[in-house]
Design a protein around this motif. Structure first.
Motif, PDB file in Angstrom:
ATOM      1  N   LEU A   8       0.926  -1.145   0.087  1.00 47.78           N
ATOM      2  CA  LEU A   8       0.061   0.148  -0.094  1.00 47.78           C
ATOM      3  C   LEU A   8       0.892   1.367   0.010  1.00 47.78           C
ATOM      4  CD1 LEU A   8      -2.956   1.162   0.235  1.00 47.78           C
ATOM      5  CD2 LEU A   8      -2.623   1.114   2.717  1.00 47.78           C
ATOM      6  N   ASP A   9       0.856   1.983  -1.127  1.00 52.87           N
ATOM      7  CA  ASP A   9       1.637   3.180  -1.322  1.00 52.87           C
ATOM      8  C   ASP A   9       0.543   4.161  -1.801  1.00 52.87           C
ATOM      9  OD1 ASP A   9       1.123   2.724  -4.003  1.00 52.87           O
ATOM     10  OD2 ASP A   9       3.373   2.236  -4.544  1.00 52.87           O
ATOM     11  N   PRO A  84       4.184  11.693  -3.852  1.00 55.51           N
ATOM     12  CA  PRO A  84       3.840  11.889  -2.742  1.00 55.51           C
ATOM     13  C   PRO A  84       4.194  10.790  -2.007  1.00 55.51           C
ATOM     14  CG  PRO A  84       1.764  11.855  -4.261  1.00 55.51           C
ATOM     15  CD  PRO A  84       2.993  11.803  -4.981  1.00 55.51           C
ATOM     16  N   THR A  85       4.388  10.954  -0.676  1.00 50.39           N
ATOM     17  CA  THR A  85       4.442   9.913   0.248  1.00 50.39           C
ATOM     18  C   THR A  85       3.148   9.343   0.632  1.00 50.39           C
ATOM     19  OG1 THR A  85       4.347  10.963   2.318  1.00 50.39           O
ATOM     20  CG2 THR A  85       6.485  10.972   1.238  1.00 50.39           C
ATOM     21  N   LEU A  86       3.245   7.882   1.329  1.00 49.68           N
ATOM     22  CA  LEU A  86       1.859   7.343   1.675  1.00 49.68           C
ATOM     23  C   LEU A  86       1.272   8.478   2.715  1.00 49.68           C
ATOM     24  CD1 LEU A  86       0.243   4.845   1.945  1.00 49.68           C
ATOM     25  CD2 LEU A  86       1.715   3.819   3.884  1.00 49.68           C
ATOM     26  N   ALA A  87       2.273   8.917   3.463  1.00 54.94           N
ATOM     27  CA  ALA A  87       1.389   9.817   4.553  1.00 54.94           C
ATOM     28  C   ALA A  87       0.743  10.956   3.979  1.00 54.94           C
ATOM     29  CB  ALA A  87       2.371  10.148   5.603  1.00 54.94           C
ATOM     30  N   LEU A 120      -1.408   4.484   9.029  1.00 56.15           N
ATOM     31  CA  LEU A 120      -0.447   4.440   7.851  1.00 56.15           C
ATOM     32  C   LEU A 120       0.491   5.709   7.806  1.00 56.15           C
ATOM     33  CD1 LEU A 120      -3.211   3.184   5.474  1.00 56.15           C
ATOM     34  CD2 LEU A 120      -1.368   1.826   6.656  1.00 56.15           C
ATOM     35  N   ALA A 121       0.067   6.794   8.435  1.00 48.98           N
ATOM     36  CA  ALA A 121       1.011   8.121   8.445  1.00 48.98           C
ATOM     37  C   ALA A 121       1.860   8.246   9.592  1.00 48.98           C
ATOM     38  CB  ALA A 121       0.064   9.207   8.318  1.00 48.98           C
ATOM     39  N   ALA A 122       1.812   7.061  10.293  1.00 49.37           N
ATOM     40  CA  ALA A 122       2.599   7.148  11.509  1.00 49.37           C
ATOM     41  C   ALA A 122       4.206   7.205  11.164  1.00 49.37           C
ATOM     42  CB  ALA A 122       2.522   5.854  12.467  1.00 49.37           C
ATOM     43  N   SER A 124       6.109   9.041   8.936  1.00 51.17           N
ATOM     44  CA  SER A 124       5.766   9.984   7.692  1.00 51.17           C
ATOM     45  C   SER A 124       6.741   9.947   6.535  1.00 51.17           C
ATOM     46  CB  SER A 124       5.845  11.437   7.960  1.00 51.17           C
ATOM     47  OG  SER A 124       7.352  11.579   8.727  1.00 51.17           O
ATOM     48  N   GLY A 125       7.967   9.329   6.778  1.00 49.07           N
ATOM     49  CA  GLY A 125       8.700   9.115   5.496  1.00 49.07           C
ATOM     50  C   GLY A 125       8.661   7.805   4.621  1.00 49.07           C
ATOM     51  N   SER A 126       7.701   6.793   5.215  1.00 50.36           N
ATOM     52  CA  SER A 126       7.703   5.740   4.686  1.00 50.36           C
ATOM     53  C   SER A 126       6.899   5.740   3.173  1.00 50.36           C
ATOM     54  CB  SER A 126       6.815   4.730   5.560  1.00 50.36           C
ATOM     55  OG  SER A 126       6.675   3.512   4.931  1.00 50.36           O
ATOM     56  N   ALA A 127       7.417   5.157   2.195  1.00 43.98           N
ATOM     57  CA  ALA A 127       6.781   5.053   0.982  1.00 43.98           C
ATOM     58  C   ALA A 127       5.742   4.086   0.804  1.00 43.98           C
ATOM     59  CB  ALA A 127       7.697   4.843  -0.083  1.00 43.98           C
ATOM     60  N   HIS A 128       5.723   3.163   1.821  1.00 38.48           N
ATOM     61  CA  HIS A 128       4.423   2.128   1.405  1.00 38.48           C
ATOM     62  C   HIS A 128       4.316   1.334   2.866  1.00 38.48           C
ATOM     63  CE1 HIS A 128       7.540  -1.006   1.224  1.00 38.48           C
ATOM     64  NE2 HIS A 128       8.371  -0.401   0.554  1.00 38.48           N
ATOM     65  N   THR A 129       3.402   0.454   2.899  1.00 35.31           N
ATOM     66  CA  THR A 129       3.250  -0.370   4.061  1.00 35.31           C
ATOM     67  C   THR A 129       2.755  -1.750   3.505  1.00 35.31           C
ATOM     68  OG1 THR A 129       2.442  -0.639   6.210  1.00 35.31           O
ATOM     69  CG2 THR A 129       0.818   0.000   4.550  1.00 35.31           C
ATOM     70  N   ASP A 130       3.279  -2.971   4.417  1.00 34.46           N
ATOM     71  CA  ASP A 130       3.088  -4.245   3.899  1.00 34.46           C
ATOM     72  C   ASP A 130       1.467  -4.630   4.441  1.00 34.46           C
ATOM     73  OD1 ASP A 130       3.329  -4.550   6.551  1.00 34.46           O
ATOM     74  OD2 ASP A 130       5.424  -5.645   6.123  1.00 34.46           O
ATOM     75  N   ALA A 131       1.359  -5.943   4.509  1.00 37.47           N
ATOM     76  CA  ALA A 131       0.096  -6.406   4.871  1.00 37.47           C
ATOM     77  C   ALA A 131      -0.145  -6.315   6.420  1.00 37.47           C
ATOM     78  CB  ALA A 131       0.085  -8.107   4.501  1.00 37.47           C
ATOM     79  N   GLY A 132       1.054  -6.497   7.291  1.00 36.46           N
ATOM     80  CA  GLY A 132       0.890  -6.067   8.564  1.00 36.46           C
ATOM     81  C   GLY A 132       0.482  -4.622   9.036  1.00 36.46           C
TER      82      GLY A 132
END
Length: 592
Positions: A8-9, A84-87, A120-122, A124-132
């Motif tokens: 999820l990005d 844009p970032t995921l956040a 998901l925005a916790a 802020s620099g992350s480009a994506h998140t996984d299933a967890g």
């Protein structure tokens, strides 16, 4: 099969919003049709659609902003700016849903999206998140929504959201696997909703808000898998499954505790729009739905919840970080608004009197329906002062705050409030033309004759209102108003927020900009001098009337200085001055 994201990005969020909007567009009429509890006013699907429409527009705006920055720059830095970032994406999605939330189900959907964004925005620099991360986000969404409702009821969208989170929590695999588990869990819970709310069983339908959430989760599955899980959800099959799952509602079943008795459900569930009150058609219930956005601190909102809970029912307060969406049903609408004023700054206030056919007004059946007016004007205005001016001229107004344009649903609501057979719609903003066109089309399907005059500024709307005559033929009135608006050139004076390229050169943050017909024509350092330069350019081609609309932040003496300038320099040109309030621009200028 087209390539689909594995995590999820920001792009997946954008895709999800678009697919959810399409899914709700297809299911809107079906969802409206099964909106039977507690007020069968048939707008849950429409309200959910408009809420997601606002969320989608906010996400698109974030992408457009990053793309603009990337285009203006060059090299690796600009390329990164274009992504844009995921956040960025999830915060925009949640904010857009919050400010555009419609009805009770839309308000709760906005809180579901906000709950996801909190997780998901916790980072802020992350480009994506996984299933967890997706599992945690769905859990937080369900918990946040339940906490936002004053008196949760099972058999509603809250139940469906909880089931989705529970199913997702036990799923192992990638994001697509988690999304499909959430969808299947929600779908099973939806079919069971009539076993929890007798009114649904009697009607042979599932919960309308829950049905909308299933559509949104189906779009999430399609985002990660490229395959839509819509098969098998025709309305007729849903009715068949409901009949099997619910069975007959009998007095014996209620006595045995297998089903809740009618009226046992508490107020405040988020299942049907606009109301979520007890199943109690005999006692009338509150007469008004009150909704507003509120700028307030957390501590003030806690007190507000307590006060509104005493005033009425169906209370839902969602949001955070200083901005909240408040929804409540009350008999004293003024007291509900006053409570908001004491807590902070309410705006976009909407008060709806439930129709005579609604369960809420069963005790008012002796009152005759209000007669429709022949013609009305509906206008979007940028400030409280202009809203008062337009209202004095007989227009129904929609207030547009800076940076928060109204959605098409707000314009449709305004057309309904005008309660007229014929409506002239003034968007007063070039960027609102498509939104206004969509609202006009919706109103036409409801039997209202609507003419859209493409006004691009509030001063053009003032000119159109000045020649409005309800007594003449509709077509003649529209032509006269259109001609008056078209003959009015418009401009504004504002302060630049950042460095940028303009038609007049490069401006710096803090420069005073004079925009004529939407393009920067003058860059200056002094507000009055810039305004004078703008007026000179506009009157160079002639004119008979200069209209000045002053914003709250405009200097006190500027009106007198500009009036004097026009009087001394341009013979036979009149000037009229209005106070616009918080309108974004320091000054709006019109030349007729």
């Amino acid at each position: 099969m087209p390539q689909v994201p594995q995590t999820l990005d920001a792009l997946a969020v954008r895709t999800w919003c678009g697919l959810a909007l399409e899914a709700l567009g297809r299911a809107r009429e079906e969802i409206d049709a099964i909106n039977v509890y507690p007020v069968a006013d048939g707008d849950t699907g429409t309200n959910l659609y408009l809420t997601v429409e606002s969320a989608t527009a906010a996400v698109e705006a974030v992408f457009a902003g990053h793309e603009t920055v990337a285009t203006a720059g060059a090299g690796r830095a600009s390329a990164a700016a274009g992504r844009p970032t995921l956040a960025d994406a999830v915060r925009a999605m949640a904010h857009g849903a919050l400010i555009g939330a419609r009805g009770n189900s839309g308000t709760i959907l906005a809180q579901l999206l906000r709950g996801m964004a909190l997780v998901l925005a916790a980072e802020s620099g992350s480009a994506h998140t996984d299933a967890g991360g997706l599992r945690l986000a769905l859990r937080q969404a369900a918990d946040s929504a339940r906490e936002a409702v004053a008196h949760p009821v099972e058999g509603t969208v809250l139940t469906v959201a909880a089931a989705a989170a529970e199913a997702a929590g036990g799923a192992e695999g990638d994001c697509g696997t988690v999304a499909r588990a959430a969808y299947e869990g929600a779908r099973a819970a939806l079919v069971a909703t009539p076993t929890q709310l007798p009114v649904l069983a009697r009607a042979g339908v599932v919960d309308a808000g829950g049905r909308g959430l299933v559509a949104v989760l189906g779009a999430l599955v399609e985002t990660f898998t490229g395959e839509s899980p819509r098969a098998g959800w025709a309305l007729g099959e849903v009715h068949a499954r409901v009949a099997v799952a619910a069975g007959p509602v009998t007095d014996a079943a209620v006595a045995a505790g297998e089903r809740p008795a009618p009226g046992a459900a508490d107020a405040g569930a988020g299942h049907a729009d606009p109301g979520c009150a007890d199943d109690r058609p005999d006692d009338g219930g509150p007469a008004f739905e009150v909704v507003y956005l509120l700028e307030a601190e957390d501590t003030a909102v806690a007190r507000l919840r307590e006060r509104l809970d005493r005033l009425g029912d169906s209370l839902v307060v969602v949001g955070g970080d200083g901005l909240w969406n408040v929804h409540v049903h009350v008999d004293d609408a003024g007291a509900a608004v006053e409570a908001g004023v004491e807590a902070g700054r309410p705006h976009r206030i909407r008060i709806t009197h439930f129709g005579l056919g609604d369960a809420h007004t069963a005790g008012a059946a002796g009152l005759p329906p209000r007669e429709r007016a022949q013609r009305a004007v509906v206008a979007v205005v940028p400030g409280e002062g202009l809203a008062g001016l337009y209202a004095e001229a007989g227009a129904t107004t929609v207030l547009a705050r800076p940076g928060e344009p109204p959605a098409s649903g707000e314009l449709v609501d305004a057309v309904r409030r005008a309660h007229a057979r014929e409506v002239v719609l003034l968007p007063n903003d070039a960027d609102l033309r498509h939104t206004a066109a969509a609202a006009a089309e919706q109103a036409r399907t409801e039997g209202v004759r609507v003419a859209l005059i493409p006004t691009r500024s509030a001063v053009q709307g003032i000119a159109a209102l000045a020649v409005h005559e309800p007594g003449r033929r509709f077509d003649e009135d529209v032509v006269a108003m259109t001609s008056a608006a078209g003959a009015t050139r418009y401009a504004e004076v504002a302060v630049a927020e950042r460095q940028s390229w303009t038609m007049a050169g490069i401006c710096q943050a803090g420069d005073v900009l004079g925009l004529i017909e939407g393009d920067v024509a003058v860059i200056g350092a002094d507000i009055a001098a810039t305004a004078e330069a703008v007026i000179d350019r506009m009157l160079a081609a002639g004119g008979e009337m200069v209209t000045l609309v002053l914003g709250d932040e405009a200097p006190d003496a500027i009106a007198a200085r500009l009036e004097s300038r026009v009087r001394e320099t341009y013979l036979a040109v009149d000037t009229v001055v209005y106070r616009g309030g918080r309108q974004g621009a320091l000054l709006l200028i019109g030349v007729e």
